[in-house]
Enzyme design. Structure first.
Site, PDB file in Angstrom:
ATOM      1  N   LYS A 111      17.580  40.162  -7.287  1.00 49.52           N
ATOM      2  CA  LYS A 111      16.445  39.336  -7.710  1.00 49.52           C
ATOM      3  C   LYS A 111      15.233  39.572  -6.811  1.00 49.52           C
ATOM      4  O   LYS A 111      15.378  39.754  -5.613  1.00 49.52           O
ATOM      5  CB  LYS A 111      16.861  37.861  -7.618  1.00 49.52           C
ATOM      6  CG  LYS A 111      15.745  36.869  -7.826  1.00 49.52           C
ATOM      7  CD  LYS A 111      16.203  35.437  -7.520  1.00 49.52           C
ATOM      8  CE  LYS A 111      16.031  35.067  -6.070  1.00 49.52           C
ATOM      9  NZ  LYS A 111      16.337  33.663  -5.777  1.00 49.52           N
ATOM     10  N   ARG A 116      11.626  37.579  -5.883  1.00 49.27           N
ATOM     11  CA  ARG A 116      10.839  36.360  -6.129  1.00 49.27           C
ATOM     12  C   ARG A 116       9.363  36.733  -6.193  1.00 49.27           C
ATOM     13  O   ARG A 116       8.850  37.409  -5.322  1.00 49.27           O
ATOM     14  CB  ARG A 116      11.096  35.336  -5.010  1.00 49.27           C
ATOM     15  CG  ARG A 116      10.373  34.020  -5.231  1.00 49.27           C
ATOM     16  CD  ARG A 116      10.876  32.912  -4.314  1.00 49.27           C
ATOM     17  NE  ARG A 116      12.167  32.363  -4.692  1.00 49.27           N
ATOM     18  CZ  ARG A 116      12.384  31.553  -5.727  1.00 49.27           C
ATOM     19  NH1 ARG A 116      11.366  31.205  -6.520  1.00 49.27           N
ATOM     20  NH2 ARG A 116      13.588  31.113  -5.989  1.00 49.27           N
ATOM     21  N   ASP A 173       0.811  -1.227   0.000  1.00 52.42           N
ATOM     22  CA  ASP A 173       0.000   0.000   0.000  1.00 52.42           C
ATOM     23  C   ASP A 173       0.841   1.273   0.000  1.00 52.42           C
ATOM     24  O   ASP A 173       0.316   2.374   0.136  1.00 52.42           O
ATOM     25  CB  ASP A 173      -0.954  -0.004   1.211  1.00 52.42           C
ATOM     26  CG  ASP A 173      -0.203  -0.064   2.535  1.00 52.42           C
ATOM     27  OD1 ASP A 173       1.053  -0.089   2.504  1.00 52.42           O
ATOM     28  OD2 ASP A 173      -0.855  -0.067   3.595  1.00 52.42           O
TER      29      ASP A 173
HETATM   30  C1  R5P Z   1      17.252  31.553  -2.824  1.00 56.44           C
HETATM   31  O1  R5P Z   1      17.286  32.253  -1.841  1.00 56.44           O
HETATM   32  C2  R5P Z   1      18.164  30.382  -3.031  1.00 56.44           C
HETATM   33  O2  R5P Z   1      19.470  30.671  -2.622  1.00 56.44           O
HETATM   34  C3  R5P Z   1      18.175  29.927  -4.474  1.00 56.44           C
HETATM   35  O3  R5P Z   1      18.645  30.991  -5.274  1.00 56.44           O
HETATM   36  C4  R5P Z   1      16.794  29.592  -4.927  1.00 56.44           C
HETATM   37  O4  R5P Z   1      16.087  28.930  -3.936  1.00 56.44           O
HETATM   38  C5  R5P Z   1      16.857  28.726  -6.146  1.00 56.44           C
HETATM   39  O5  R5P Z   1      15.548  28.439  -6.560  1.00 56.44           O
HETATM   40  P1  R5P Z   1      15.188  28.427  -8.100  1.00 56.44           P
HETATM   41  O6  R5P Z   1      16.244  27.577  -8.772  1.00 56.44           O
HETATM   42  O7  R5P Z   1      13.819  27.801  -8.138  1.00 56.44           O
HETATM   43  O8  R5P Z   1      15.190  29.831  -8.582  1.00 56.44           O
END
Ligand code: R5P
Length: 325
Positions: free
Chosen positions: A204, A206, A49
């Site tokens: 960067k 996010r 399972d």
């Molecule tokens: C962010 O703070 C980490 O150091 C990496 O840059 C990040 O997590 C990488 O994630 P991805 O490859 O999805 O951009």
């Protein structure tokens, strides 16, 4: 009695046991080869399972047990498997149990950065300690302060010496070390210092788990050879965008040097399409598919040496004098 208190009064014998979960058999075998110590005979499988079936076939009573299991994808499976192996060892009266997790999954969820979200990295720590882990050995955790989530000792290793050796072999002239985000400045600075290189920062932002936008490049990359360093490549968004932007700003050779090759979602396609000449990664995570230009350097000797030091109660930080700079 807390786990920390229990740890102080436990005693373990001269017997080391290496127990491998199924997360990364190749790395476990390499560690075993380097140490000249066989992996303990154990069955870690699945019931029909899908539940996890474990049986350790050797005596572990009083032994110094090291469970080799990175929390890489599939992270939830690997996490539960680790907990069940630890439970099994504790009930079999192991002397000391160290979770060797070269990659610590959920590390990026280390704080409540918005309302109504979990601190998953803390939940991982809680489950490990309550199940019976006495020590943790890990490598390049996304946030070093996660060590504080544990009430037991955590030894935090760095892939930097291994990646630096590989970078030096490339004889990159006049390099600039670049971090793909401001959170990586400390790590990038330490690489730059070790290589006698300049430092630049990609700014960067996010916008989701798999999407990022690049705003600026701080520092000089025009006409320079660039080494982009990061703790992990997950979906590849951050580092591939950083490679594109430094090329747009005139970078010549571009090398990526990264500790953890998570390589999920569109990572392989993104890396294949990015202008990097080489992608250096370590083997903390098994590579199920890899982009072209990837070179893997092994952290098995480093982990083997660290396990030996832990067993002999020798310093771990002495293995990393340069990495702390
Ligand atoms: C962010 O703070 C980490 O150091 C990496 O840059 C990040 O997590 C990488 O994630 P991805 O490859 O999805 O951009």
């Amino acid at each position: 009695m807390s786990r920390a208190q229990t740890h102080k009064i436990r005693n373990y014998s001269e017997q080391i046991r290496l127990i491998a979960g199924t997360a990364h058999s190749e790395l476990a075998s390499s560690i075993s080869d380097v140490m000249g110590l066989p992996l303990a005979d154990a069955h870690v499988g699945r019931f029909p399972d899908g539940e996890i079936d474990i049986k350790i076939n050797v005596d572990v009573r009083g032994s110094d047990c090291f469970v080799l299991q990175p929390l890489c994808p599939p992270v939830n499976e690997n996490w539960i498997e680790l907990l069940l192996v630890v439970d099994c060892l504790r009930r079999a009266s192991a002397g000391r149990i160290t979770a060797v997790m070269p990659y610590y999954g959920y590390a990026r969820k280390d704080r409540k950065d918005e309302g109504r979200v979990p601190i998953s990295a803390k939940v991982v720590a809680n489950t490990l300690t309550t199940t019976g882990v006495d020590r943790v050995l890990t490598l390049d955790m996304h946030a070093a302060q996660i060590q504080g989530f544990f009430e037991v000792p955590v030894d935090h290793l760095y892939a930097k010496p291994v990646l630096l050796d590989a970078l030096r072999e490339l004889n990159i002239e006049n390099p600039v070390v670049v971090t793909p985000d401001v959170g990586g400045v400390k790590m990038a600075r330490s690489y730059a210092k070790a290589l006698g290189a300049d430092l630049a920062i990609v700014d960067k932002r996010r916008i989701s788990g798999s999407e990022t936008v690049i705003e600026h490049v701080i520092g000089e990359v025009e006409g320079r050879n660039v080494i982009i360093v990061d703790d992990m490549i997950s979906t590849g968004g951050s580092i591939s965008q950083a490679a594109h932007i430094v090329r747009k700003h005139g970078a010549k050779q571009i090398v990526l040097a990264v500790s953890h090759a998570v390589f999920c979602g569109p990572a392989v396609e993104r890396l294949d399409a990015c202008p990097a000449d080489k992608v250096l990664v370590t083997d903390t995570i098994p590579l199920r598919s890899a982009p072209s230009r990837v070179e893997v350097v092994s952290v098995a000797p480093l982990l083997a040496q660290s396990i030996r030091h832990l067993h002999e109660s020798k310093s771990i930080s002495s293995l990393f004098e340069e990495a702390h700079n």
